[in-house]
Design a protein around this motif. Sequence first.
Motif, PDB file in Angstrom:
ATOM      1  N   ALA A   7       0.795  -1.220  -0.078  1.00  0.00           N
ATOM      2  CA  ALA A   7       0.100  -0.009   0.080  1.00  0.00           C
ATOM      3  C   ALA A   7       0.890   1.362  -0.136  1.00  0.00           C
ATOM      4  CB  ALA A   7      -0.893  -0.098   1.379  1.00  0.00           C
ATOM      5  N   ASP A   8       0.319   2.377  -0.648  1.00  0.00           N
ATOM      6  CA  ASP A   8       0.867   3.515  -0.744  1.00  0.00           C
ATOM      7  C   ASP A   8       0.129   4.648  -0.543  1.00  0.00           C
ATOM      8  OD1 ASP A   8       0.240   4.355  -3.474  1.00  0.00           O
ATOM      9  OD2 ASP A   8       1.464   2.799  -4.182  1.00  0.00           O
ATOM     10  N   ASP A   9       0.544   5.778  -0.546  1.00  0.00           N
ATOM     11  CA  ASP A   9      -0.518   6.959  -0.442  1.00  0.00           C
ATOM     12  C   ASP A   9      -0.326   7.772  -1.850  1.00  0.00           C
ATOM     13  OD1 ASP A   9       1.906   8.495   0.274  1.00  0.00           O
ATOM     14  OD2 ASP A   9       0.912   9.516   1.845  1.00  0.00           O
ATOM     15  N   PHE A  10       0.302   7.471  -2.851  1.00  0.00           N
ATOM     16  CA  PHE A  10       0.497   7.964  -4.273  1.00  0.00           C
ATOM     17  C   PHE A  10      -0.854   8.285  -4.831  1.00  0.00           C
ATOM     18  CE2 PHE A  10       4.718   5.903  -3.517  1.00  0.00           C
ATOM     19  CZ  PHE A  10       5.141   6.773  -2.934  1.00  0.00           C
ATOM     20  N   PRO A  11      -0.930   9.348  -5.687  1.00  0.00           N
ATOM     21  CA  PRO A  11      -2.370   9.340  -6.306  1.00  0.00           C
ATOM     22  C   PRO A  11      -2.062   8.397  -7.563  1.00  0.00           C
ATOM     23  CG  PRO A  11      -0.778  11.386  -6.627  1.00  0.00           C
ATOM     24  CD  PRO A  11       0.074  10.504  -5.805  1.00  0.00           C
ATOM     25  N   ASN A  16       0.205   2.797 -12.091  1.00  0.00           N
ATOM     26  CA  ASN A  16       0.642   1.839 -11.514  1.00  0.00           C
ATOM     27  C   ASN A  16       2.164   1.464 -11.811  1.00  0.00           C
ATOM     28  OD1 ASN A  16      -1.660   1.220 -10.168  1.00  0.00           O
ATOM     29  ND2 ASN A  16      -2.471  -0.120 -11.682  1.00  0.00           N
ATOM     30  N   PRO A  17       2.687   1.727 -12.929  1.00  0.00           N
ATOM     31  CA  PRO A  17       4.224   1.626 -13.137  1.00  0.00           C
ATOM     32  C   PRO A  17       5.148   2.525 -12.046  1.00  0.00           C
ATOM     33  CG  PRO A  17       3.269   1.370 -15.089  1.00  0.00           C
ATOM     34  CD  PRO A  17       1.946   1.788 -14.305  1.00  0.00           C
ATOM     35  N   VAL A  41      13.375  10.576  -8.993  1.00  0.00           N
ATOM     36  CA  VAL A  41      12.291   9.965  -9.151  1.00  0.00           C
ATOM     37  C   VAL A  41      12.230   9.540 -10.779  1.00  0.00           C
ATOM     38  CG1 VAL A  41       9.804  10.071  -8.851  1.00  0.00           C
ATOM     39  CG2 VAL A  41      11.240  10.938  -7.043  1.00  0.00           C
ATOM     40  N   LEU A  42      12.392  10.493 -11.766  1.00  0.00           N
ATOM     41  CA  LEU A  42      12.382  10.286 -12.956  1.00  0.00           C
ATOM     42  C   LEU A  42      13.180   9.234 -13.370  1.00  0.00           C
ATOM     43  CD1 LEU A  42      10.773  11.146 -15.637  1.00  0.00           C
ATOM     44  CD2 LEU A  42      12.524  13.022 -15.883  1.00  0.00           C
ATOM     45  N   ALA A  43      14.331   9.140 -13.027  1.00  0.00           N
ATOM     46  CA  ALA A  43      15.135   8.022 -13.225  1.00  0.00           C
ATOM     47  C   ALA A  43      14.882   6.396 -13.064  1.00  0.00           C
ATOM     48  CB  ALA A  43      16.704   8.499 -12.560  1.00  0.00           C
ATOM     49  N   LEU A  44      13.714   6.474 -12.193  1.00  0.00           N
ATOM     50  CA  LEU A  44      13.436   5.163 -11.925  1.00  0.00           C
ATOM     51  C   LEU A  44      12.572   4.575 -12.999  1.00  0.00           C
ATOM     52  CD1 LEU A  44      11.734   5.687  -8.201  1.00  0.00           C
ATOM     53  CD2 LEU A  44      13.794   4.632  -8.863  1.00  0.00           C
ATOM     54  N   HIS A  45      12.761   3.110 -13.059  1.00  0.00           N
ATOM     55  CA  HIS A  45      12.123   2.590 -14.441  1.00  0.00           C
ATOM     56  C   HIS A  45      10.579   2.486 -14.085  1.00  0.00           C
ATOM     57  CE1 HIS A  45      11.511  -0.084 -17.918  1.00  0.00           C
ATOM     58  NE2 HIS A  45      10.880  -0.821 -17.057  1.00  0.00           N
ATOM     59  N   GLY A  46       9.840   3.236 -14.902  1.00  0.00           N
ATOM     60  CA  GLY A  46       8.473   3.057 -14.657  1.00  0.00           C
ATOM     61  C   GLY A  46       7.805   4.546 -14.534  1.00  0.00           C
ATOM     62  N   VAL A  47       8.766   5.311 -14.236  1.00  0.00           N
ATOM     63  CA  VAL A  47       8.225   6.625 -13.870  1.00  0.00           C
ATOM     64  C   VAL A  47       8.709   7.648 -15.176  1.00  0.00           C
ATOM     65  CG1 VAL A  47       8.568   8.868 -12.513  1.00  0.00           C
ATOM     66  CG2 VAL A  47       8.815   6.361 -11.415  1.00  0.00           C
ATOM     67  N   GLY A  48       7.569   8.396 -15.639  1.00  0.00           N
ATOM     68  CA  GLY A  48       7.842   9.394 -16.863  1.00  0.00           C
ATOM     69  C   GLY A  48       7.284  10.618 -16.371  1.00  0.00           C
ATOM     70  N   PRO A  49       7.306  11.599 -17.252  1.00  0.00           N
ATOM     71  CA  PRO A  49       6.939  12.728 -17.231  1.00  0.00           C
ATOM     72  C   PRO A  49       5.343  13.207 -16.720  1.00  0.00           C
ATOM     73  CG  PRO A  49       7.923  12.621 -19.239  1.00  0.00           C
ATOM     74  CD  PRO A  49       7.816  11.196 -18.653  1.00  0.00           C
ATOM     75  N   LYS A  50       4.561  12.313 -17.036  1.00  0.00           N
ATOM     76  CA  LYS A  50       3.410  12.377 -16.656  1.00  0.00           C
ATOM     77  C   LYS A  50       3.303  12.211 -14.958  1.00  0.00           C
ATOM     78  CE  LYS A  50      -1.345  10.755 -16.456  1.00  0.00           C
ATOM     79  NZ  LYS A  50      -2.463   9.616 -16.643  1.00  0.00           N
ATOM     80  N   ALA A  51       3.915  11.269 -14.359  1.00  0.00           N
ATOM     81  CA  ALA A  51       3.880  10.756 -12.936  1.00  0.00           C
ATOM     82  C   ALA A  51       4.685  11.983 -12.345  1.00  0.00           C
ATOM     83  CB  ALA A  51       4.782   9.443 -12.860  1.00  0.00           C
ATOM     84  N   ILE A  52       5.670  12.485 -12.769  1.00  0.00           N
ATOM     85  CA  ILE A  52       6.361  13.505 -12.094  1.00  0.00           C
ATOM     86  C   ILE A  52       5.431  14.834 -11.811  1.00  0.00           C
ATOM     87  CG2 ILE A  52       8.233  15.297 -12.343  1.00  0.00           C
ATOM     88  CD1 ILE A  52       9.208  12.432 -11.436  1.00  0.00           C
ATOM     89  N   ARG A  53       4.884  15.039 -12.837  1.00  0.00           N
ATOM     90  CA  ARG A  53       3.577  16.109 -12.949  1.00  0.00           C
ATOM     91  C   ARG A  53       2.667  15.949 -11.896  1.00  0.00           C
ATOM     92  NH1 ARG A  53      -0.866  16.079 -15.115  1.00  0.00           N
ATOM     93  NH2 ARG A  53      -0.613  14.729 -16.767  1.00  0.00           N
ATOM     94  N   VAL A  54       2.139  14.635 -11.757  1.00  0.00           N
ATOM     95  CA  VAL A  54       0.921  14.314 -10.858  1.00  0.00           C
ATOM     96  C   VAL A  54       1.505  14.154  -9.659  1.00  0.00           C
ATOM     97  CG1 VAL A  54      -0.559  12.423 -10.293  1.00  0.00           C
ATOM     98  CG2 VAL A  54      -0.458  12.904 -12.719  1.00  0.00           C
ATOM     99  N   LEU A  55       2.792  13.558  -9.472  1.00  0.00           N
ATOM    100  CA  LEU A  55       3.298  13.925  -7.847  1.00  0.00           C
ATOM    101  C   LEU A  55       3.594  15.026  -7.407  1.00  0.00           C
ATOM    102  CD1 LEU A  55       5.678  10.554  -8.707  1.00  0.00           C
ATOM    103  CD2 LEU A  55       3.664  10.545  -7.120  1.00  0.00           C
ATOM    104  N   ARG A  56       4.080  15.864  -8.384  1.00  0.00           N
ATOM    105  CA  ARG A  56       4.464  17.159  -8.290  1.00  0.00           C
ATOM    106  C   ARG A  56       3.322  17.996  -7.623  1.00  0.00           C
ATOM    107  NH1 ARG A  56       7.846  18.952 -12.411  1.00  0.00           N
ATOM    108  NH2 ARG A  56       9.745  18.799 -10.942  1.00  0.00           N
ATOM    109  N   GLU A  57       2.180  17.889  -8.270  1.00  0.00           N
ATOM    110  CA  GLU A  57       0.943  18.804  -7.908  1.00  0.00           C
ATOM    111  C   GLU A  57       0.412  17.980  -6.453  1.00  0.00           C
ATOM    112  OE1 GLU A  57      -1.587  17.700 -11.330  1.00  0.00           O
ATOM    113  OE2 GLU A  57      -0.700  18.851 -12.437  1.00  0.00           O
ATOM    114  N   ALA A  58       0.432  16.635  -6.331  1.00  0.00           N
ATOM    115  CA  ALA A  58       0.087  16.234  -5.079  1.00  0.00           C
ATOM    116  C   ALA A  58       0.986  16.548  -3.826  1.00  0.00           C
ATOM    117  CB  ALA A  58       0.176  14.692  -5.006  1.00  0.00           C
ATOM    118  N   LEU A  59       2.223  16.971  -4.387  1.00  0.00           N
ATOM    119  CA  LEU A  59       3.242  17.339  -3.275  1.00  0.00           C
ATOM    120  C   LEU A  59       2.661  18.850  -2.801  1.00  0.00           C
ATOM    121  CD1 LEU A  59       6.554  16.000  -4.369  1.00  0.00           C
ATOM    122  CD2 LEU A  59       5.544  15.542  -2.230  1.00  0.00           C
ATOM    123  N   ALA A  60       2.425  19.688  -4.005  1.00  0.00           N
ATOM    124  CA  ALA A  60       1.865  20.983  -3.882  1.00  0.00           C
ATOM    125  C   ALA A  60       0.858  21.189  -3.134  1.00  0.00           C
ATOM    126  CB  ALA A  60       2.178  21.660  -5.362  1.00  0.00           C
ATOM    127  N   ALA A  61      -0.073  20.319  -3.311  1.00  0.00           N
ATOM    128  CA  ALA A  61      -1.527  20.276  -2.582  1.00  0.00           C
ATOM    129  C   ALA A  61      -1.312  20.082  -0.855  1.00  0.00           C
ATOM    130  CB  ALA A  61      -2.339  19.167  -3.078  1.00  0.00           C
TER     131      ALA A  61
END
Length: 69
Positions: A7-11, A16-17, A41-61
């Motif tokens: 389990a995690d609390d990521f959006p 899923n990747p 984080v972007l260097a992790l296999h499975g993490v792309g620009p969209k995930a970074i954007r979503v995570l950045r927005e979640a962090l900012a919130a």
Amino acid sequence: MPGRPDADDFPHAAGNPARGALRAAGCTRLTQLTALTAAEVLALHGVGPKAIRVLREALAAEGLSFAGE
């Protein structure tokens, strides 16, 4: 999904990747990402620009950001 070992609390919009890659790297909480740069984080296999954007927005919130931002 509390109680599940993966389990995690990521959006869910991060994908899923990306969420799996973060869990594999030992991160299960959004707050843990504040110790990492977006590039790390972007260097992790499975993490792309969209995930970074979503995570950045979640962090900012939460008033948080990736390290160095």
